[in-house]
Scaffold this active site. Structure first.
Site, PDB file in Angstrom:
ATOM      1  N   LYS A 250      -1.886   6.228  -4.396  1.00 17.41           N
ATOM      2  CA  LYS A 250      -2.959   7.187  -4.108  1.00 17.41           C
ATOM      3  C   LYS A 250      -2.676   8.556  -4.720  1.00 17.41           C
ATOM      4  O   LYS A 250      -1.530   9.015  -4.735  1.00 17.41           O
ATOM      5  CB  LYS A 250      -3.135   7.331  -2.593  1.00 17.41           C
ATOM      6  CG  LYS A 250      -3.370   6.007  -1.870  1.00 17.41           C
ATOM      7  CD  LYS A 250      -3.519   6.205  -0.384  1.00 17.41           C
ATOM      8  CE  LYS A 250      -3.521   4.861   0.327  1.00 17.41           C
ATOM      9  NZ  LYS A 250      -2.149   4.303   0.447  1.00 17.41           N
TER      10      LYS A 250
ATOM     11  N   GLU B 228       4.660   7.913  17.647  1.00 23.32           N
ATOM     12  CA  GLU B 228       5.951   8.498  17.270  1.00 23.32           C
ATOM     13  C   GLU B 228       5.827   9.861  16.613  1.00 23.32           C
ATOM     14  O   GLU B 228       6.814  10.596  16.510  1.00 23.32           O
ATOM     15  CB  GLU B 228       6.704   7.549  16.338  1.00 23.32           C
ATOM     16  CG  GLU B 228       6.036   7.309  15.003  1.00 23.32           C
ATOM     17  CD  GLU B 228       6.671   6.153  14.243  1.00 23.32           C
ATOM     18  OE1 GLU B 228       7.365   6.441  13.254  1.00 23.32           O
ATOM     19  OE2 GLU B 228       6.474   4.994  14.647  1.00 23.32           O
TER      20      GLU B 228
ATOM     21  N   TYR C 220       3.668   9.553   0.778  1.00 27.46           N
ATOM     22  CA  TYR C 220       4.574   8.888   1.705  1.00 27.46           C
ATOM     23  C   TYR C 220       6.034   9.219   1.398  1.00 27.46           C
ATOM     24  O   TYR C 220       6.908   8.978   2.225  1.00 27.46           O
ATOM     25  CB  TYR C 220       4.373   7.379   1.681  1.00 27.46           C
ATOM     26  CG  TYR C 220       2.967   6.931   2.061  1.00 27.46           C
ATOM     27  CD1 TYR C 220       2.071   7.804   2.684  1.00 27.46           C
ATOM     28  CD2 TYR C 220       2.538   5.637   1.800  1.00 27.46           C
ATOM     29  CE1 TYR C 220       0.787   7.393   3.018  1.00 27.46           C
ATOM     30  CE2 TYR C 220       1.261   5.221   2.144  1.00 27.46           C
ATOM     31  CZ  TYR C 220       0.390   6.100   2.743  1.00 27.46           C
ATOM     32  OH  TYR C 220      -0.877   5.688   3.062  1.00 27.46           O
TER      33      TYR C 220
ATOM     34  N   SER D  19       5.436  -2.974   9.698  1.00 27.37           N
ATOM     35  CA  SER D  19       6.521  -3.179  10.644  1.00 27.37           C
ATOM     36  C   SER D  19       7.805  -3.319   9.845  1.00 27.37           C
ATOM     37  O   SER D  19       7.811  -3.944   8.785  1.00 27.37           O
ATOM     38  CB  SER D  19       6.298  -4.429  11.498  1.00 27.37           C
ATOM     39  OG  SER D  19       7.416  -4.638  12.344  1.00 27.37           O
TER      40      SER D  19
ATOM     41  N   HIS E 265      -6.736   9.968  -2.168  1.00 30.11           N
ATOM     42  CA  HIS E 265      -6.184   9.830  -0.819  1.00 30.11           C
ATOM     43  C   HIS E 265      -7.074  10.480   0.243  1.00 30.11           C
ATOM     44  O   HIS E 265      -7.329   9.891   1.290  1.00 30.11           O
ATOM     45  CB  HIS E 265      -4.784  10.449  -0.780  1.00 30.11           C
ATOM     46  CG  HIS E 265      -3.916   9.927   0.322  1.00 30.11           C
ATOM     47  ND1 HIS E 265      -2.553   9.815   0.203  1.00 30.11           N
ATOM     48  CD2 HIS E 265      -4.211   9.489   1.564  1.00 30.11           C
ATOM     49  CE1 HIS E 265      -2.049   9.330   1.330  1.00 30.11           C
ATOM     50  NE2 HIS E 265      -3.040   9.130   2.171  1.00 30.11           N
TER      51      HIS E 265
ATOM     52  N   PRO F 211      11.576  -7.887  10.812  1.00 31.85           N
ATOM     53  CA  PRO F 211      11.201  -9.126  10.107  1.00 31.85           C
ATOM     54  C   PRO F 211      10.355 -10.074  10.952  1.00 31.85           C
ATOM     55  O   PRO F 211       9.434 -10.714  10.440  1.00 31.85           O
ATOM     56  CB  PRO F 211      12.554  -9.753   9.757  1.00 31.85           C
ATOM     57  CG  PRO F 211      13.493  -8.591   9.657  1.00 31.85           C
ATOM     58  CD  PRO F 211      13.038  -7.638  10.736  1.00 31.85           C
TER      59      PRO F 211
ATOM     60  N   ASP G  12       0.845  -1.186   0.000  1.00 30.78           N
ATOM     61  CA  ASP G  12       0.000   0.000   0.000  1.00 30.78           C
ATOM     62  C   ASP G  12       0.885   1.242   0.000  1.00 30.78           C
ATOM     63  O   ASP G  12       1.482   1.597   1.021  1.00 30.78           O
ATOM     64  CB  ASP G  12      -0.921  -0.003   1.221  1.00 30.78           C
ATOM     65  CG  ASP G  12      -1.865   1.180   1.217  1.00 30.78           C
ATOM     66  OD1 ASP G  12      -2.876   1.133   0.498  1.00 30.78           O
ATOM     67  OD2 ASP G  12      -1.583   2.170   1.926  1.00 30.78           O
TER      68      ASP G  12
ATOM     69  N   SER H  87      -4.282   1.678   9.826  1.00 23.05           N
ATOM     70  CA  SER H  87      -4.038   1.784  11.267  1.00 23.05           C
ATOM     71  C   SER H  87      -4.845   0.734  12.027  1.00 23.05           C
ATOM     72  O   SER H  87      -5.527   1.055  13.016  1.00 23.05           O
ATOM     73  CB  SER H  87      -4.370   3.190  11.779  1.00 23.05           C
ATOM     74  OG  SER H  87      -3.621   4.163  11.092  1.00 23.05           O
TER      75      SER H  87
END
Length: 317
Positions: A69, A218, A40, A264, A102, A267, A35, A209
């Site tokens: 997007k 963060e 980004y 994430s 978006h 790994p 995605d 999310s």
């Protein structure tokens, strides 16, 4: 028509410095949906990772589902195809499986050569930078998105961050129907009416999310205490299935009929997030997790636009 995988990999906030390596590692872990988005700022690096994976024989293009997007500054029909082509060039692809609006927010156009990705400010270097709206109706943007399908640049088109009223409106004029609605959804924001409406229109739903506040701590848009993973009911269900709280929440999301795009860079966590197909939650467990709903939205333009960009611009009531 190809079906989007239930579990994808989200590229939001993946650093450019290690993004290509992350993509390769995610493919090795088993992810087949990526995605992406112009906003980004890492589509070039995603493309590098994809090409490495292709070159090493890890996967073929046909086995992947790639989403990108359309950013807010490119809503004008004159800019939609160029924006899509920019993403294709950066990703080193000939076609996208899915291209989405978006946000239902049209901003003043920013030329590629001036700044890319353009982000939210029209004039970020000014003493008082502004978030400037553009007078572009969503139906015009959607018509241009349909043109991308007709030209073979994308297979399917969809929308992100739409509410129920906008979905009703879109379905009244869409010649090419949206195949996917991507929304924030997790146990603190279950969005049951919106998901039910999308299914009524035969629109698949992707939850971004899916682990709630985890993506926002963060960037100071949530507190550590907002974590759904520490809820006692979640931990109890996790213990019953000998799974982690994160796996339980992701299983809840998939089992209720939404696809998910967790992220994430570790790994081990990548593989953990995929390992949710070997167990099922009971109806009681599903209902208990759903009951955590507090209509708590972490990604809300009505909040962050004012805080970060000096303009109050809600899109949800």
């Amino acid at each position: 028509m190809q079906k989007m995988p239930d579990i994808g990999f989200g590229l939001w906030k993946v650093d450019r410095d290690n993004c290509a390596d992350v993509v390769v590692e995610a493919i090795k872990a088993g992810y087949r949906h990526f995605d992406c988005a112009a906003d980004y700022g890492n589509e070039v690096e995603v493309g590098e990772g994809l090409q490495r994976a292709f070159g090493e024989g890890l996967v073929t293009r046909d086995a992947l589902w790639i989403t990108s997007k359309l950013w807010n500054t490119f809503h004008d029909p004159a800019h939609v195809e160029a924006a899509c082509q920019r993403s294709l060039n950066d990703l080193q692809l000939d076609k996208l499986d899915l291209y989405m609006i978006h946000f239902p927010i049209a901003l003043e156009y920013v030329d590629f050569e001036s700044r890319y990705p353009p982000e939210w400010f029209a004039n970020p270097d000014a003493d008082n930078p502004e978030m400037r709206l553009a007078s572009v109706p969503l139906h015009q943007t959607w018509a241009a998105m349909e043109g991308l399908v007709e030209k073979g640049l994308v297979d399917q088109i969809g929308v992100c961050n739409y509410n129920s009223a906008l979905i009703h409106d879109l379905m009244a004029y869409a010649k090419v129907r949206p195949s996917v609605l991507q929304i924030e959804a997790h146990p603190y924001l279950t969005q049951e009416k919106l998901i039910r409406l999308a299914k009524q229109y035969d629109i698949a739903v992707t939850a971004f999310s899916p682990l709630a506040s985890k993506s926002y701590v963060e960037i100071a848009m949530a507190e550590q205490s907002d974590s759904v993973l520490t809820e006692q009911v979640v931990k109890k269900v996790a213990e019953a299935h000998e799974k982690t709280p994160a796996q339980v929440i992701l299983r809840w999301a998939v089992q209720r009929g939404t696809s998910i795009i967790p992220k994430s860079t570790d790994p081990g966590h990548m593989r953990e997030n995929l390992a949710i197909t070997d167990f099922s939650l009971t109806e009681r467990q599903m209902n208990t997790i759903t009951a955590l709903n507090a209509n708590r939205r972490f990604n809300d333009p009505g909040v962050f636009c004012e805080q970060a960009f000096g303009r109050f611009h809600p899109i949800y009531d």
